[in-house]
Enzyme design. Structure first.
Site, short mmCIF file in Angstrom:
data_model
loop_
_atom_site.label_atom_id
_atom_site.label_comp_id
_atom_site.label_asym_id
_atom_site.label_seq_id
_atom_site.Cartn_x
_atom_site.Cartn_y
_atom_site.Cartn_z
CG MET A 94 -1.57 -1.27 0.81
SD MET A 94 -2.42 -1.10 0.13
CE MET A 94 -4.55 -0.17 0.29
NE ARG A 95 4.79 3.86 1.28
CZ ARG A 95 5.07 4.83 1.29
NH1 ARG A 95 4.42 5.42 2.08
NH2 ARG A 95 5.85 6.22 1.06
CB ILE A 96 2.08 6.66 -4.43
CG1 ILE A 96 0.47 6.54 -3.51
CG2 ILE A 96 2.36 7.22 -5.23
CD1 ILE A 96 0.11 7.31 -3.68
CG LEU A 97 6.18 1.88 -5.60
CD1 LEU A 97 5.98 0.50 -6.87
CD2 LEU A 97 6.93 1.60 -4.71
CG ASN A 111 -0.41 -3.19 -7.83
OD1 ASN A 111 0.28 -3.89 -7.59
ND2 ASN A 111 -0.98 -2.40 -9.02
CG HIS A 113 -6.58 -1.88 -9.21
ND1 HIS A 113 -6.33 -0.81 -7.94
CD2 HIS A 113 -7.80 -1.87 -9.61
CE1 HIS A 113 -7.57 -0.28 -8.21
NE2 HIS A 113 -7.89 -0.49 -8.81
CB THR A 145 4.53 2.75 -15.22
OG1 THR A 145 2.50 3.07 -15.94
CG2 THR A 145 4.07 1.90 -16.68
CG LEU A 148 -2.93 5.28 -7.43
CD1 LEU A 148 -0.76 4.08 -7.31
CD2 LEU A 148 -2.93 5.99 -6.94
CD GLU A 178 -6.96 -9.12 -6.02
OE1 GLU A 178 -6.03 -10.17 -5.44
OE2 GLU A 178 -6.32 -8.62 -6.58
#
Ligand code: GRF
Length: 216
Positions: A94-97, A111, A113, A145, A148, A178
């Site tokens: 749960m992190r935006i890179l 990832n 989603h 990429t 998000l 998943e």
């Protein structure tokens, strides 16, 4: 460990049921890669316990101990690079890179989603899908990429929303999907069938215009 096998690092923040699917498939020899490291940004992530039980090296890096996003990401990359991963698998991380991090691992980050991207990026997807009265829901594995939830999709698992379905039930069904499509995508990458090139996903040498869809 086999030196020719793809080295995958898995990043988590929580329960790690997707991580468990990877662990089980590798153990059952249905998935040919090595999980070289599991990293969490939360100490209480149950996935850390799952990884330790499986004998996988774990590390916890707490984001609130860093001044900003990029300094956390640089510390994360230092930790990861010691394990020489070929592939980073975000499994409920749960992190935006930062753009720096994405560029550092260009084309090597996957990832998952829980929605049929590009529909429903962001959080709380199951409830939003129900509120909108959608017929279809599912999950998407995509390359990461800078955008998000916006990188090129590879594989989508799709299911029909049941009448009067509760969000928790729908979430459970999507997660079961998943656990199949994520290891399946990683297998394509590990065997060299899947790659990221020129801003697109390529499967068996063909540029994917949209993700491959599997119905469940
Ligand atoms: C998954 O549903 C995935 O789609 C989302 O985060 C969830 C992680 O679940 N990115 P788990 O920790 O693998 O159980």
């Amino acid at each position: 460990m086999n030196s020719n096998r793809c080295r995958a690092a898995i990043l988590i923040s929580g329960s790690g049921s997707n991580l468990q699917a990877f662990i089980d498939q590798v153990a059952g020899q249905q998935l040919e890669l090595d999980i070289v490291q599991v990293i969490s940004n939360r100490l209480d992530a149950f996935g850390l316990t799952r990884a330790s039980k499986a004998g996988i090296a774990t590390h916890c890096l707490l984001h609130d101990q860093f001044a900003d996003r990029e300094s956390f990401d640089r510390a994360l990359a230092r930790e990861l690079d010691d394990a020489r991963p070929d592939l980073l698998i975000l499994a409920g991380f749960m992190r935006i890179l930062s753009p720096w991090f994405v560029a550092h691992y260009n084309g090597r980050i996957l990832n998952i989603h829980p929605a049929l991207l590009p529909a429903y990026p962001g959080l709380n997807t199951h409830q939003r899908v129900l509120d909108a009265g959608e017929q279809w829901h599912g999950s998407t594995v995509h390359f990461v990429t800078e955008q998000l939830d916006g990188g090129p999709g590879v594989l989508q698992g799709r299911l029909l929303v049941a009448a009067d379905e509760a969000a928790a039930d729908l979430a459970r069904r999507v997660q079961a999907v998943e656990h199949q499509i994520y290891p399946a995508t990683a297998a394509m990458f590990a065997s060299g069938r899947l790659e990221y090139r020129a801003g697109a996903a390529w499967l068996d040498g063909e540029r994917l215009q949209q993700p491959v869809v599997r119905d469940f």
